[in-house]
Design an enzyme around this catalytic site. Structure first.
Site, short mmCIF file in Angstrom:
data_model
loop_
_atom_site.label_atom_id
_atom_site.label_comp_id
_atom_site.label_asym_id
_atom_site.label_seq_id
_atom_site.Cartn_x
_atom_site.Cartn_y
_atom_site.Cartn_z
N ASP A 102 0.82 -1.21 0.00
CA ASP A 102 0.00 0.00 0.00
C ASP A 102 0.85 1.27 0.00
O ASP A 102 1.95 1.28 0.56
CB ASP A 102 -0.90 -0.02 1.24
CG ASP A 102 -2.08 0.91 1.10
OD1 ASP A 102 -2.28 1.47 0.02
OD2 ASP A 102 -2.79 1.09 2.10
N ASN A 155 -10.48 -3.21 -6.74
CA ASN A 155 -9.61 -2.26 -7.44
C ASN A 155 -10.06 -1.95 -8.88
O ASN A 155 -9.56 -1.00 -9.49
CB ASN A 155 -8.15 -2.73 -7.45
CG ASN A 155 -7.45 -2.60 -6.12
OD1 ASN A 155 -6.53 -3.36 -5.81
ND2 ASN A 155 -7.85 -1.63 -5.29
#
Ligand code: FPP
Length: 241
Positions: A18, A66
């Site tokens: 991340d 996503n």
């Protein structure tokens, strides 16, 4: 070679890569540049973990959620994934010599034929390797993975292969992408977020968590060591006392 600088190593490490977007934004660059750097960090940390003697490591590259990102960002991540697959094919001999088995976790039906072909090929070509198990989660969701396993079980009941009373935790485990792999002992999440984000839900039931403010593209071998040192010190009780 296994390294002796740790007294105990997690059998399975999960890494949530991340902070790529923020890394790029901080530099006034498009988000995809963060993913390009993040993909380099993925290679670096994957290799380092294998050298340390970590037997199983799973990286979260793309979640089922996503797809809602801007199209050019999704395209950029898929391109990086394709590049990685090509490189893994080119370096197949080297990977086999290192004993690396590759697995791809997630629903590949939404991916292109080209990606799927390369994924199947690499999984098959490395399936006898046992030293390092490297998993890359792509179009992956932990809840979806459990749902998929449950549907398989329902089919087995309908076709009278098993009875409902025969279902155990192992039956559910057997339908997961990581079916032959140990549970996750340690989840590493950089970039200051402290969430599991649908990553390896079943497998992380007793995992230790380690967080850091470092953004994934800046993540180094020293950060990985720090996570392992923290893990060494944890008192794991698995529900006992
Ligand atoms: C999360 O950071 C990262 C992703 C959703 C993509 C991760 C992808 C890579 C590391 C590159 C792909 C590599 C391969 C080999 C497929 P973010 O974009 O959410 O960062 P932010 O929270 O700072 O916006």
């Amino acid at each position: 070679m296994a390294d002796s600088k740790f007294t105990i190593l997690p059998a399975h490490v999960g890494v949530i890569m991340d902070g790529n977007g923020r890394w790029a934004k901080n530099r006034g660059l498009p988000r995809k540049m963060g993913h390009i750097e993040g993909a380099k960090t993925f290679r670096k940390i994957g290799e380092y973990a294998g050298n340390l003697g970590i037997r199983h490591i799973s990286f979260y590259a793309f979640s089922t959620e996503n797809w809602s990102r801007p199209e050019d960002e999704v395209t950029a991540i898929m391109k990086l994934f394709g590049d990685y697959l090509k490189e893994a094919e080119d370096r197949l001999q080297e990977n086999l010599e290192k004993g690396i088995r590759l697995r791809f976790l997630g629903d590949r039906s939404a991916l292109t034929d080209e990606l799927r072909y390369a994924m199947d090929y690499l999984e098959d070509a490395t399936k006898d390797m046992t030293k390092v198990n490297l998993n890359l989660a792509i179009n992956y969701g932990g809840q979806q993975e459990i749902l998929h396993s449950v549907k398989n079980i329902a089919e087995d009941i309908l076709s009278e292969k098993i009875k409902p009373q025969d279902i155990t935790l192992e039956t559910i485990q057997a339908g997961l992408y990581t079916k032959e792999q140990p549970p996750v002992d340690l989840v590493i999440r950089p970039s200051g977020e402290q969430r599991l984000s649908n990553f390896l839900l079943w497998q992380s039931a007793y995992a230790e968590f380690w967080y850091s403010d470092v953004l994934w593209p800046d993540f180094t071998e020293n950060d990985f060591d720090e996570a392992l040192r923290a893990f060494e010190k944890r008192n794991r009780r698995f529900g006992g006392v």
